[in-house]
Design an enzyme around this catalytic site. Structure first.
Site, PDB file in Angstrom:
ATOM      1  N   TRP A 101      23.126  40.641  46.315  1.00  0.00           N
ATOM      2  CA  TRP A 101      24.519  40.350  45.958  1.00  0.00           C
ATOM      3  C   TRP A 101      25.253  39.654  47.093  1.00  0.00           C
ATOM      4  O   TRP A 101      26.033  38.739  46.855  1.00  0.00           O
ATOM      5  CB  TRP A 101      25.242  41.615  45.508  1.00  0.00           C
ATOM      6  CG  TRP A 101      24.705  42.131  44.210  1.00  0.00           C
ATOM      7  CD1 TRP A 101      24.077  43.320  43.995  1.00  0.00           C
ATOM      8  CD2 TRP A 101      24.718  41.452  42.926  1.00  0.00           C
ATOM      9  NE1 TRP A 101      23.705  43.424  42.672  1.00  0.00           N
ATOM     10  CE2 TRP A 101      24.077  42.305  42.003  1.00  0.00           C
ATOM     11  CE3 TRP A 101      25.202  40.223  42.488  1.00  0.00           C
ATOM     12  CZ2 TRP A 101      23.909  41.969  40.652  1.00  0.00           C
ATOM     13  CZ3 TRP A 101      25.036  39.880  41.148  1.00  0.00           C
ATOM     14  CH2 TRP A 101      24.397  40.746  40.252  1.00  0.00           C
ATOM     15  N   ASP A 169      32.834  43.597  48.714  1.00  0.00           N
ATOM     16  CA  ASP A 169      32.378  43.784  47.347  1.00  0.00           C
ATOM     17  C   ASP A 169      32.043  45.270  47.219  1.00  0.00           C
ATOM     18  O   ASP A 169      31.096  45.747  47.841  1.00  0.00           O
ATOM     19  CB  ASP A 169      31.137  42.909  47.116  1.00  0.00           C
ATOM     20  CG  ASP A 169      30.532  43.084  45.727  1.00  0.00           C
ATOM     21  OD1 ASP A 169      31.005  43.947  44.969  1.00  0.00           O
ATOM     22  OD2 ASP A 169      29.574  42.341  45.414  1.00  0.00           O
ATOM     23  N   LYS A 193      30.153  49.748  36.771  1.00  0.00           N
ATOM     24  CA  LYS A 193      29.297  50.739  37.416  1.00  0.00           C
ATOM     25  C   LYS A 193      30.004  52.075  37.600  1.00  0.00           C
ATOM     26  O   LYS A 193      29.437  53.109  37.300  1.00  0.00           O
ATOM     27  CB  LYS A 193      28.785  50.199  38.743  1.00  0.00           C
ATOM     28  CG  LYS A 193      27.659  49.210  38.502  1.00  0.00           C
ATOM     29  CD  LYS A 193      27.616  48.041  39.419  1.00  0.00           C
ATOM     30  CE  LYS A 193      26.688  46.993  38.841  1.00  0.00           C
ATOM     31  NZ  LYS A 193      26.763  45.732  39.556  1.00  0.00           N
TER      32      LYS A 193
HETATM   33  C1  LIG Z   1      26.636  44.421  39.759  1.00  0.00           C
HETATM   34  C2  LIG Z   1      27.092  43.822  41.008  1.00  0.00           C
HETATM   35  C3  LIG Z   1      27.651  42.537  41.059  1.00  0.00           C
HETATM   36  C4  LIG Z   1      27.772  41.663  39.849  1.00  0.00           C
HETATM   37  O1  LIG Z   1      28.842  42.072  39.100  1.00  0.00           O
HETATM   38  P1  LIG Z   1      29.313  41.266  37.802  1.00  0.00           P
HETATM   39  O2  LIG Z   1      30.536  42.041  37.425  1.00  0.00           O
HETATM   40  O3  LIG Z   1      28.204  41.371  36.800  1.00  0.00           O
HETATM   41  O4  LIG Z   1      29.596  39.879  38.189  1.00  0.00           O
HETATM   42  C5  LIG Z   1      28.098  42.086  42.281  1.00  0.00           C
HETATM   43  N1  LIG Z   1      28.003  42.821  43.385  1.00  0.00           N
HETATM   44  C6  LIG Z   1      27.466  44.064  43.383  1.00  0.00           C
HETATM   45  C7  LIG Z   1      27.386  44.850  44.651  1.00  0.00           C
HETATM   46  C8  LIG Z   1      26.991  44.591  42.194  1.00  0.00           C
HETATM   47  O5  LIG Z   1      26.458  45.819  42.183  1.00  0.00           O
END
Ligand SMILES: *Cc1c(COP(=O)(O)O)cnc(C)c1O
Length: 370
Positions: A101, A169, A193
């Site tokens: 990511w 993030d 999540k």
């Molecule tokens: C799942 C995830 C993403 C992607 O998220 P989307 O909402 O599908 O764009 C980005 N960063 C992390 C750390 C993730 O776990």
């Protein structure tokens, strides 16, 4: 039909109490004769939902006054672009590479500015967080991935970035334990999540980073699309256009649920207990083993392997594990193809009983296959 324990990395489990509440209100939300899915986002009934969701984020995360809370769309993946589009000024940003990511965030940022990857754990197969005590330089911002969903690592101590805004993030760890928001310029998280169904992205941004004609950083170039300016959404209370109404409503219910449990301190304690129990089992097992270095382990995503060395045999056993687990209601335990093996994602909504059931299953599997 019985509900399963879903160990998926995302979208993932929601608290059962939240699903029940949503089901009870599905056809007729609080006497309005409509579902939340059907009502105008500008209606009298909907407005308190989004306002309460924001108030709960502020309360539970102790968000300082000088930050805005936004409900956006496009997932965390759109933030990979929106952050550099909105923060590029000097034209350079620092990134720490901790896996897939952060790699995607780096690739996207490169379209808008120069990226310095100041640290990486790639050489270690991303099985730890690199040591970064301090970040300095002529950077518009520094970016980290707080919890690395695929490899199962998490930052325990934040780097000191001085005046450089620290952007993170937090998609796979948001609200899983206390977090000092004041240390960050922007925190963003796709909701699917730990917070809500897919469709909404939570963004917490320090107001001086929201650029417009009056801001300290100056206005953005004309070419930045209206929808991709933080300013647009901050000015309109995330109602510039139709927000993802239903996802925000479920997020509000999830936040109510976290508050009832006792907030981030309480949920953090539960998460440490859940993850601790699982890592302890992996550590003492003669058949399974964790993949991540002790000081970098995630509370949310726990990859593990068997000790079998022969690759073909290991792959066979992994497959058998996933199939047999599924048969007893423990689902989505296949590891990410980049790490192999298995992975248990134990987000906020995973009850401790689910982790106990998984450990019991693994003890038996170990007995039958070692
Ligand atoms: C799942 C995830 C993403 C992607 O998220 P989307 O909402 O599908 O764009 C980005 N960063 C992390 C750390 C993730 O776990």
């Amino acid at each position: 039909m019985n509900r399963v324990y879903n160990f998926s990395a995302g979208p993932s489990m929601l608290p059962e109490a939240v699903l029940e509440k949503a089901a009870a209100e599905l056809l007729n939300y609080q006497g309005t004769g409509q579902s939340v899915m059907e009502m105008s986002h500008r209606s009298k009934a909907y407005k308190p939902i989004i306002e309460k969701a924001e108030a709960l984020v502020r309360e539970l995360m102790n968000v300082p006054e000088n930050y805005s809370v936004l409900f956006l769309q496009g997932g965390a993946s759109l933030q990979f672009a929106m952050v550099p589009m909105n923060l590029a000024k000097k034209g350079k940003a620092a990134f720490v590479d901790t896996g897939v990511w952060s790699g995607k965030a780096i690739q996207e940022a490169k379209k808008y500015l120069t990226v310095d990857v100041i640290a990486s754990s790639k050489a270690d197969g991303y099985n730890r967080i690199p040591k970064v005590e301090k970040i300095s330089g002529d950077y518009d911002y520094a970016h980290i991935t707080l919890n690395n969903t695929i490899v199962g690592t998490a930052w325990k101590t934040l780097p000191n970035t001085g005046d450089i805004p620290l952007i993170c993030d937090a998609s796979s760890c948001i609200l899983s334990e206390p977090l000092d928001v004041s240390k960050f310029g922007i925190i963003y998280a796709g909701a699917q999540k730990n917070l809500a169904p897919a469709g909404v992205t939570l963004v917490i941004i320090r107001n001086d980073l929201i650029r417009n004609a009056d801001s300290p950083l100056g206005d953005l170039p004309e070419s930045v699309p209206t929808m991709l300016r933080y300013d647009t959404h901050a000015k309109q209370g995330s109602m510039y256009n139709t927000p993802p109404c239903y996802s925000i409503y479920i997020m509000k219910l999830v936040l109510d649920w976290i508050k009832e449990l006792g907030g981030t301190e309480a949920i953090g304690k539960i998460n440490r207990e859940k993850a601790g129990m699982f890592y302890d089992y992996l550590e003492q097992s003669a058949f399974f083993k964790p993949t991540v270095e002790q000081d970098s382990r995630s509370l949310m995503n726990i990859p593990f392997l068997t000790v079998i060395k022969d690759e073909e045999k290991a792959a066979e056993i992994n497959k058998k594990f996933v199939v047999e687990a599924e048969a007893v209601g423990l689902v989505n335990l296949a590891g990410h193809r980049l790490v192999g093996g298995m992975r248990a994602s134990v987000y906020n909504a995973m009850p401790i009983e689910g982790v106990k059931a998984l450990i019991e299953f693994m003890k038996n599997f170990e007995k039958n296959n070692a």
